[in-house]
Write an enzyme that holds these catalytic residues in place. Sequence first.
Site, PDB file in Angstrom:
ATOM      1  N   ASN A  33      46.831  52.727  31.603  1.00 23.02           N
ATOM      2  CA  ASN A  33      44.984  52.860  31.236  1.00 23.02           C
ATOM      3  C   ASN A  33      44.051  53.963  31.868  1.00 23.02           C
ATOM      4  O   ASN A  33      42.892  53.985  30.678  1.00 23.02           O
ATOM      5  CB  ASN A  33      44.846  50.956  31.650  1.00 23.02           C
ATOM      6  CG  ASN A  33      45.075  51.713  33.650  1.00 23.02           C
ATOM      7  OD1 ASN A  33      46.172  51.271  33.718  1.00 23.02           O
ATOM      8  ND2 ASN A  33      43.662  51.835  34.069  1.00 23.02           N
TER       9      ASN A  33
ATOM     10  N   CYS B   3      38.607  49.847  38.220  1.00 23.41           N
ATOM     11  CA  CYS B   3      38.571  48.640  39.005  1.00 23.41           C
ATOM     12  C   CYS B   3      38.650  49.099  40.697  1.00 23.41           C
ATOM     13  O   CYS B   3      38.907  48.847  42.094  1.00 23.41           O
ATOM     14  CB  CYS B   3      40.221  47.945  38.742  1.00 23.41           C
ATOM     15  SG  CYS B   3      40.931  46.933  37.604  1.00 23.41           S
TER      16      CYS B   3
HETATM   17  N1  PLP Z   1      46.390  46.089  33.408  1.00 20.78           N
HETATM   18  C1  PLP Z   1      45.695  47.265  32.546  1.00 20.78           C
HETATM   19  C2  PLP Z   1      46.984  47.741  32.212  1.00 20.78           C
HETATM   20  C3  PLP Z   1      44.697  47.030  32.427  1.00 20.78           C
HETATM   21  O1  PLP Z   1      44.343  48.224  32.276  1.00 20.78           O
HETATM   22  C4  PLP Z   1      43.806  46.041  33.257  1.00 20.78           C
HETATM   23  C5  PLP Z   1      42.139  46.286  33.080  1.00 20.78           C
HETATM   24  O2  PLP Z   1      41.608  47.434  33.397  1.00 20.78           O
HETATM   25  C6  PLP Z   1      44.430  44.751  34.044  1.00 20.78           C
HETATM   26  C7  PLP Z   1      45.839  44.982  33.703  1.00 20.78           C
HETATM   27  C8  PLP Z   1      43.234  43.915  34.434  1.00 20.78           C
HETATM   28  O3  PLP Z   1      42.877  43.208  33.566  1.00 20.78           O
HETATM   29  P1  PLP Z   1      41.821  41.971  33.051  1.00 20.78           P
HETATM   30  O4  PLP Z   1      40.896  43.058  33.639  1.00 20.78           O
HETATM   31  O5  PLP Z   1      41.777  41.392  32.508  1.00 20.78           O
HETATM   32  O6  PLP Z   1      41.903  41.134  34.089  1.00 20.78           O
END
Ligand code: PLP
Length: 395
Positions: A154, A337
């Site tokens: 991400n 996050c």
């Molecule tokens: N995994 C990846 C690679 C992400 O980029 C994200 C969110 O940024 C998540 C998991 C978490 O997803 P969610 O926001 O739907 O809980």
Amino acid sequence: MKPQKPIYLDHNATTQIHPTALEAMMPFLKEEYGNSSSLHKKGSLAHSAVEKARDVIGNALGTEGVDVIFTSGGTESDNFAIKGTCFKNKNKGNHIVTSSIEHLAVLAPCRFLETQGFDVTYLPVDKYGMVNPFAVKEAINEGTILVSIMHANNEVGAIQPIQEIAGIIKEVNGNRAPKDKSRIYFHTDAVQTFGKIPVDVDELGVDLLSVSAHKLHGPKGIGALYIRKSTSIAPFMHGGHQERDLRAGTVNVAGAVGFAKAVAIAQSNLKDQERQKGLKDKLYHVLLQNIPDIILNSHPDKSLYNTLNLGFKDINATLLLASLDLKDIFVSAGSACIASSPEPSHVLKAMGVPKEYIKSCIRFSLGTDNTDKDIEYCAREITKVISRIRNAYQA
Ligand code: PLP
């Protein structure tokens, strides 16, 4: 002069819901509010909407709806895949292989499992954030029950060699003694790829795959976990019999409908990737020409076409972000996050980004709504802002 509307370059954090997806959801938030488990007409209408949505998502993943379990989003899907397979198979082994650049939705459950007697190997990556499949092979031991490697990162966009890793796991599984029925399950977090590039569970060769609606212009609060039929996995939520007894709780009907609509739209927009890649390359080349001391953290060709991560030497990313915010340019310094953490990103640390750059990195993540004009404006303003910050600190 400021642009007419803010320039949003943070599509890896989240996206605006597509108006057609929102429209599709509305009846299920208003008059068609039935519980999909109820047996009356309102219930069966909701049930059939959920099942149609499940099929759309299953088909988009190259499989059937029956293999898709609705969850509350990517974080839950990752937790479900990891804890569910590890708890269920703990009598067969206690070792997990993952990478050091996973999202916290994978790393945190792995760290939790370490407190429950599991052993986790966190694989290193190269300077572009790529996992080496041979490192996966070397890390696997007799007690390995799960490998979890993300499809694309991400923060920097690195697309991982999932098929090669799947081939290695298949070979190890083939060589394991059939009598103890122990096997390695392969999970991938495809939250950043689903809706951006083709994602096919059989082509990838995975047993479990996580997706999330809000990353592809669907609603927040809904995601899904693909579970291959032969996978031995424990339920994630205990309660009613929804979602094949694996994930109890009243199903988010409107969310499922909006998710499926957004998936169908995203599938038909996959061709936009060339245009977005062109815009991303233009942004990079203009910045490279105009600003000294830049590093590229995204792989030049094995990265998501919409993701560009750049470091600007000795520039504080938080200051840069705030200055761009004043110009109505919305970008981020890595994952949303952990945006409030003063610590440098664990992804950039794992990639070995030099210390004079590590706190200066910005992620640009483009989407279908970005235009050529947006990119020209951004490139101009970023150049000005950086030169102003550097001059102020050198004076
Ligand atoms: N995994 C990846 C690679 C992400 O980029 C994200 C969110 O940024 C998540 C998991 C978490 O997803 P969610 O926001 O739907 O809980």
